[in-house]
Design a protein around this motif. Structure first.
Motif, short mmCIF file in Angstrom:
data_model
loop_
_atom_site.label_atom_id
_atom_site.label_comp_id
_atom_site.label_asym_id
_atom_site.label_seq_id
_atom_site.Cartn_x
_atom_site.Cartn_y
_atom_site.Cartn_z
N ALA A 109 0.83 -1.21 0.00
CA ALA A 109 0.00 0.00 0.00
C ALA A 109 0.87 1.26 0.00
N MET A 110 1.95 1.22 0.76
CA MET A 110 2.86 2.37 0.80
C MET A 110 3.55 2.58 -0.54
N MET A 111 3.85 1.49 -1.22
CA MET A 111 4.46 1.59 -2.55
C MET A 111 3.47 2.20 -3.54
N ALA A 112 2.19 1.89 -3.38
CA ALA A 112 1.16 2.49 -4.23
C ALA A 112 1.08 4.00 -3.97
N TYR A 113 1.15 4.38 -2.69
CA TYR A 113 1.13 5.79 -2.34
C TYR A 113 2.35 6.51 -2.91
N ASP A 114 3.49 5.86 -2.86
CA ASP A 114 4.72 6.42 -3.42
C ASP A 114 4.56 6.69 -4.91
N ARG A 115 3.95 5.74 -5.64
CA ARG A 115 3.72 5.93 -7.08
C ARG A 115 2.70 7.05 -7.32
N TYR A 116 1.72 7.17 -6.43
CA TYR A 116 0.72 8.24 -6.55
C TYR A 116 1.40 9.61 -6.44
N VAL A 117 2.25 9.77 -5.44
CA VAL A 117 2.94 11.05 -5.26
C VAL A 117 3.87 11.33 -6.44
N ALA A 118 4.58 10.30 -6.92
CA ALA A 118 5.53 10.48 -8.03
C ALA A 118 4.84 10.92 -9.31
N ILE A 119 3.64 10.39 -9.58
CA ILE A 119 2.95 10.68 -10.84
C ILE A 119 2.02 11.89 -10.72
N CYS A 120 1.35 12.00 -9.58
CA CYS A 120 0.36 13.08 -9.42
C CYS A 120 0.96 14.37 -8.85
N ASN A 121 2.08 14.27 -8.13
CA ASN A 121 2.74 15.45 -7.57
C ASN A 121 4.25 15.37 -7.82
N PRO A 122 4.67 15.28 -9.07
CA PRO A 122 6.10 15.06 -9.37
C PRO A 122 7.02 16.17 -8.86
N LEU A 123 6.55 17.41 -8.87
CA LEU A 123 7.40 18.52 -8.44
C LEU A 123 7.63 18.52 -6.93
N ARG A 124 6.73 17.91 -6.20
CA ARG A 124 6.86 17.88 -4.74
C ARG A 124 7.26 16.49 -4.22
N TYR A 125 7.59 15.61 -5.15
CA TYR A 125 7.88 14.22 -4.78
C TYR A 125 8.99 14.11 -3.74
N GLN A 126 10.13 14.75 -4.00
CA GLN A 126 11.26 14.65 -3.09
C GLN A 126 10.96 15.28 -1.73
N ILE A 127 10.11 16.30 -1.71
CA ILE A 127 9.76 16.95 -0.45
C ILE A 127 8.83 16.07 0.38
N ILE A 128 7.80 15.53 -0.30
CA ILE A 128 6.81 14.70 0.42
C ILE A 128 7.42 13.38 0.85
#
Length: 304
Positions: A109-128
């Motif tokens: 589930a956490m890996m799914a959330y990681d992919r969600y942040v990477a694709i839906c919020n790419p500019l904030r990925y490293q921050i989140i």
């Protein structure tokens, strides 16, 4: 049948041992080799030190432990023709398999959330998805899962086993153990449903919600190549999720009268033996970064 009470049961007899131990041994070796290789490759390659690969190596470590909890004892019992397992050994095996299984559910589930942040919020990925959050999420999955397993193991092994000590399975698991108790196991089964709802279903729902948002975002990408690249980063994870959640939910979240020893042993083989073997293969085959790193390291070793 001879009546047994809780105090006289010092061991259980596992009836569902493998008839093809050599295949089990090969699968176990592949599981260890594949997952260890994946962990080593990620650790040695600085460009793979990202949140996605952090969770992937965590998943590989879980798979190594999960398989090692079940398969070695299965092989020893099969090859020696000694089908027994001690009471403490049975309790330990069930505890660790439950804990590691739940840890894998939450990690997926956490890996799914990681992919969600990477694709839906790419500019904030490293921050989140910073290092601190990743470590906290991983620690949360381990702590919650092992605490949950303590409760189930305690409840299960306080039952009086007076019907038999012959377990119709190849390892100690709750459903076949419940069948051996002369006490009503309704409370234990309700506890399984509750924990299954909290851990497995919540993790599954988080995965579904994450992928709903991911798919919605991908469909908004105009270029076909862009959509393909975005979806390809999720394809491996989707495959693993489908294999794992499907078998776990079938095993634990179903009516009590639908228990079938032969069918359940086949399902259990999938998530205890086959899935841990397939996980590193699936991620490696579909991941250009991992394949490229393996080829690079291998070429360097050959040239030296």
């Amino acid at each position: 049948m001879k009546q047994l009470n809780r105090t006289t049961v010092k061991s259980f007899i596992l009836l569902g041992l493998s008839t093809i131990p050599h295949l089990q041994a090969i699968i176990y070796i592949i599981t260890l080799s594949g997952n260890v290789l994946l962990i080593v490759v990620v650790r040695l390659s600085s460009h793979l030190h990202t949140p996605m690969y952090f969770f992937l190596t965590n998943l590989s470590f879980i798979d190594i432990c999960f398989s090692s909890t079940i398969v070695p004892k299965l092989l020893v019992n099969t090859l020696s023709q000694d089908k027994s397992i001690s009471f403490i050994g049975c309790a330990s095996q069930m505890y660790f398999s439950l804990a590691l299984g739940a840890t894998e559910c939450i990690t997926l589930a956490m890996m799914a959330y990681d992919r969600y942040v990477a694709i839906c919020n790419p500019l904030r990925y490293q921050i989140i998805m910073n290092k601190k959050l990743c470590v906290c999420l991983a620690a949360f999955s381990w702590i919650v899962s092992f605490l949950n397993a303590v409760i189930h193991a305690a409840f299960t092994f306080q039952l009086p086993y007076c019907k038999s000590h012959h377990v119709s399975h190849f390892f100690c698991e709750m459903p076949p153990l419940f069948k051996l108790s002369c006490q009503d196991t309704f409370f234990n089964e309700v506890a399984v449903y509750i924990s299954g709802g909290i851990i497995a279903l919540c993790s599954f729902l988080l995965t579904i919600v994450s992928y709903f948002r991911i798919i919605t975002t991908i469909l908004k990408i105009r270029s076909t190549n862009g959509r393909y690249k975005a979806f390809s980063t999720c394809a491996s994870h989707l495959t693993v999720v489908s294999l794992y959640y499907g078998t776990i939910m079938f095993m634990y979240l179903r009516p009590r009268n639908s228990y079938s020893p032969d069918r359940d042993r086949a399902i259990a083989i999938l998530y205890t033996v086959v899935t841990p073997m397939l996980n590193p293969i699936i991620y490696s085959i579909r991941n250009k970064d991992v394949k490229g790193t393996i080829k690079q390291k291998f070429s360097r070793i050959v040239n030296e």
